[in-house]
Scaffold this motif. Structure first.
Motif, mmCIF file in Angstrom:
data_model
loop_
_atom_site.group_PDB
_atom_site.id
_atom_site.type_symbol
_atom_site.label_atom_id
_atom_site.label_comp_id
_atom_site.label_asym_id
_atom_site.label_seq_id
_atom_site.Cartn_x
_atom_site.Cartn_y
_atom_site.Cartn_z
ATOM 1 N N SER A 194 0.838 -1.200 0.000
ATOM 2 C CA SER A 194 0.000 0.000 0.000
ATOM 3 C C SER A 194 0.871 1.247 0.000
ATOM 4 C CB SER A 194 -0.882 0.023 1.245
ATOM 5 O OG SER A 194 -1.716 -1.090 1.269
ATOM 6 N N ASP A 195 0.421 2.251 -0.730
ATOM 7 C CA ASP A 195 1.117 3.536 -0.741
ATOM 8 C C ASP A 195 0.574 4.432 0.362
ATOM 9 O OD1 ASP A 195 2.715 2.917 -2.986
ATOM 10 O OD2 ASP A 195 1.068 3.434 -4.343
ATOM 11 N N VAL A 196 1.347 5.442 0.703
ATOM 12 C CA VAL A 196 0.955 6.421 1.716
ATOM 13 C C VAL A 196 -0.123 7.336 1.139
ATOM 14 C CG1 VAL A 196 1.764 8.404 3.075
ATOM 15 C CG2 VAL A 196 3.242 6.401 2.792
ATOM 16 N N LEU A 197 -1.201 7.540 1.899
ATOM 17 C CA LEU A 197 -2.202 8.538 1.516
ATOM 18 C C LEU A 197 -1.736 9.889 2.048
ATOM 19 C CD1 LEU A 197 -5.020 9.284 0.350
ATOM 20 C CD2 LEU A 197 -5.930 8.896 2.648
ATOM 21 N N PRO A 198 -1.420 10.854 1.165
ATOM 22 C CA PRO A 198 -0.995 12.169 1.651
ATOM 23 C C PRO A 198 -2.082 12.797 2.526
ATOM 24 C CG PRO A 198 -0.568 11.954 -0.703
ATOM 25 C CD PRO A 198 -1.415 10.768 -0.297
ATOM 26 N N TRP A 199 -1.660 13.481 3.569
ATOM 27 C CA TRP A 199 -2.582 14.040 4.561
ATOM 28 C C TRP A 199 -3.634 14.944 3.927
ATOM 29 C CZ3 TRP A 199 -3.313 12.510 9.395
ATOM 30 C CH2 TRP A 199 -4.082 13.319 10.246
ATOM 31 N N ASN A 200 -3.208 15.830 3.036
ATOM 32 C CA ASN A 200 -4.172 16.765 2.427
ATOM 33 C C ASN A 200 -5.231 16.007 1.628
ATOM 34 O OD1 ASN A 200 -2.180 16.093 0.449
ATOM 35 N ND2 ASN A 200 -2.669 17.938 -0.719
ATOM 36 N N GLU A 201 -4.854 14.902 1.007
ATOM 37 C CA GLU A 201 -5.833 14.103 0.280
ATOM 38 C C GLU A 201 -6.734 13.326 1.239
ATOM 39 O OE1 GLU A 201 -4.462 11.815 -3.021
ATOM 40 O OE2 GLU A 201 -3.168 13.430 -3.751
ATOM 41 N N GLY A 202 -6.182 12.939 2.386
ATOM 42 C CA GLY A 202 -6.998 12.291 3.405
ATOM 43 C C GLY A 202 -8.067 13.234 3.933
ATOM 44 N N MET A 203 -7.687 14.494 4.166
ATOM 45 C CA MET A 203 -8.650 15.486 4.645
ATOM 46 C C MET A 203 -9.710 15.760 3.588
ATOM 47 S SD MET A 203 -7.704 16.041 7.724
ATOM 48 C CE MET A 203 -7.072 14.359 7.749
ATOM 49 N N LEU A 204 -9.287 15.780 2.319
ATOM 50 C CA LEU A 204 -10.229 15.960 1.213
ATOM 51 C C LEU A 204 -11.202 14.787 1.149
ATOM 52 C CD1 LEU A 204 -10.992 17.572 -1.415
ATOM 53 C CD2 LEU A 204 -9.457 15.992 -2.610
ATOM 54 N N LEU A 205 -10.688 13.581 1.334
ATOM 55 C CA LEU A 205 -11.532 12.382 1.301
ATOM 56 C C LEU A 205 -12.577 12.425 2.416
ATOM 57 C CD1 LEU A 205 -12.263 9.603 0.196
ATOM 58 C CD2 LEU A 205 -10.364 8.644 1.547
ATOM 59 N N LYS A 215 -1.582 5.550 -5.585
ATOM 60 C CA LYS A 215 -1.735 4.474 -6.564
ATOM 61 C C LYS A 215 -2.324 3.217 -5.925
ATOM 62 C CE LYS A 215 0.741 1.705 -9.930
ATOM 63 N NZ LYS A 215 2.023 1.206 -10.387
ATOM 64 N N ASN A 216 -1.617 2.633 -4.975
ATOM 65 C CA ASN A 216 -2.071 1.409 -4.306
ATOM 66 C C ASN A 216 -2.772 1.781 -3.010
ATOM 67 O OD1 ASN A 216 -0.999 -0.405 -6.261
ATOM 68 N ND2 ASN A 216 1.037 -0.046 -5.406
ATOM 69 N N MET A 217 -4.082 1.945 -3.091
ATOM 70 C CA MET A 217 -4.891 2.438 -1.975
ATOM 71 C C MET A 217 -5.505 1.275 -1.213
ATOM 72 S SD MET A 217 -6.235 5.258 -0.628
ATOM 73 C CE MET A 217 -7.704 6.083 -0.071
ATOM 74 N N SER A 218 -5.363 1.313 0.101
ATOM 75 C CA SER A 218 -6.010 0.327 0.968
ATOM 76 C C SER A 218 -6.144 0.955 2.350
ATOM 77 C CB SER A 218 -5.184 -0.959 1.047
ATOM 78 O OG SER A 218 -4.056 -0.771 1.862
ATOM 79 N N CYS A 219 -6.716 0.203 3.275
ATOM 80 C CA CYS A 219 -6.829 0.679 4.657
ATOM 81 C C CYS A 219 -5.447 1.011 5.233
ATOM 82 C CB CYS A 219 -7.508 -0.381 5.526
ATOM 83 S SG CYS A 219 -9.218 -0.696 5.065
#
Length: 199
Positions: free
Chosen positions: A10-21, A138-142
């Motif tokens: 799994s790739d790291v979810l950038p914080w700003n994209e996490g907040m957007l999500l 790219k590789n999104m997971s929990c």
């Protein structure tokens, strides 16, 4: 989607994209899944531990959000105290009031079928959300959420060795080298650090 019986990191979810999500899911009426992403990013727990959280772990009998709570990690069997910061506490409270669960001792992350979400289902949903909301990961997971927690804290801790040690303790890693790899600090990142120096 990865092939059956293959392993994808799994790739790291950038914080700003996490907040957007979190924001987009809330706007689209997916309050519970929005809270799942928020709790995962703010607590940095493994998904199995996140799914074991009940409302009474986060809320007291007066329906106020607790300052902290303890979990026993399923994988390591170690106890971990998690502090709930003020921003997340407000989000938990507003989500709780919107969902209005029947009992405080209910698990939080329960699907419409009235069972706790499976990790596999959440991974499928996260990939769908990545595509729907144009996230760059790219590789999104929990696991991307837990890694996002670590990467953001490392960044906010001025990328210090001390923060790396603290993250290693939080993640129960046996060394900071494992934590470095875990949050995506590569040899390329280290090489680029030298380029920051100027006369």
């Amino acid at each position: 989607m990865s092939r059956k019986y293959t392993h994808t990191t799994s790739d790291v979810l950038p914080w700003n994209e996490g907040m957007l999500l979190i924001e987009k899911l809330k706007k689209d009426g997916k309050d519970l899944l929005s809270l799942f992403v928020a709790v995962s990013l703010f607590f940095g727990t493994r998904v199995s531990d996140t799914l074991s959280i009940r409302w009474d772990m986060l809320m007291d009998e007066n329906r106020c959000v607790r300052k902290s709570f303890e979990i026993t990690e399923k994988k390591t069997k170690k106890h971990r105290r998690i502090t709930i910061n003020d921003d997340l506490a407000k989000y938990i409270k507003s989500t709780y009031e919107g969902i209005k669960p029947e009992n405080l001792d209910d698990f939080i992350f329960v699907s419409q079928k009235k069972s706790v979400y499976s990790i596999q289902r959440l991974n499928v949903l996260l990939k769908e959300f990545r595509d729907r909301y144009n996230l760059s990961v790219k590789n999104m997971s929990c696991h991307s959420l837990r890694k996002g927690f670590g990467a953001e804290l490392y960044k906010r801790g001025a990328k210090s060795e001390n923060m790396l040690i603290q993250l290693s303790m939080i993640f129960n890693h046996s060394s900071t080298a494992i934590t470095r790899r875990y949050i995506g600090i590569t040899d390329q990142h280290i090489a680029e650090t030298y380029e920051l120096l100027t006369f």
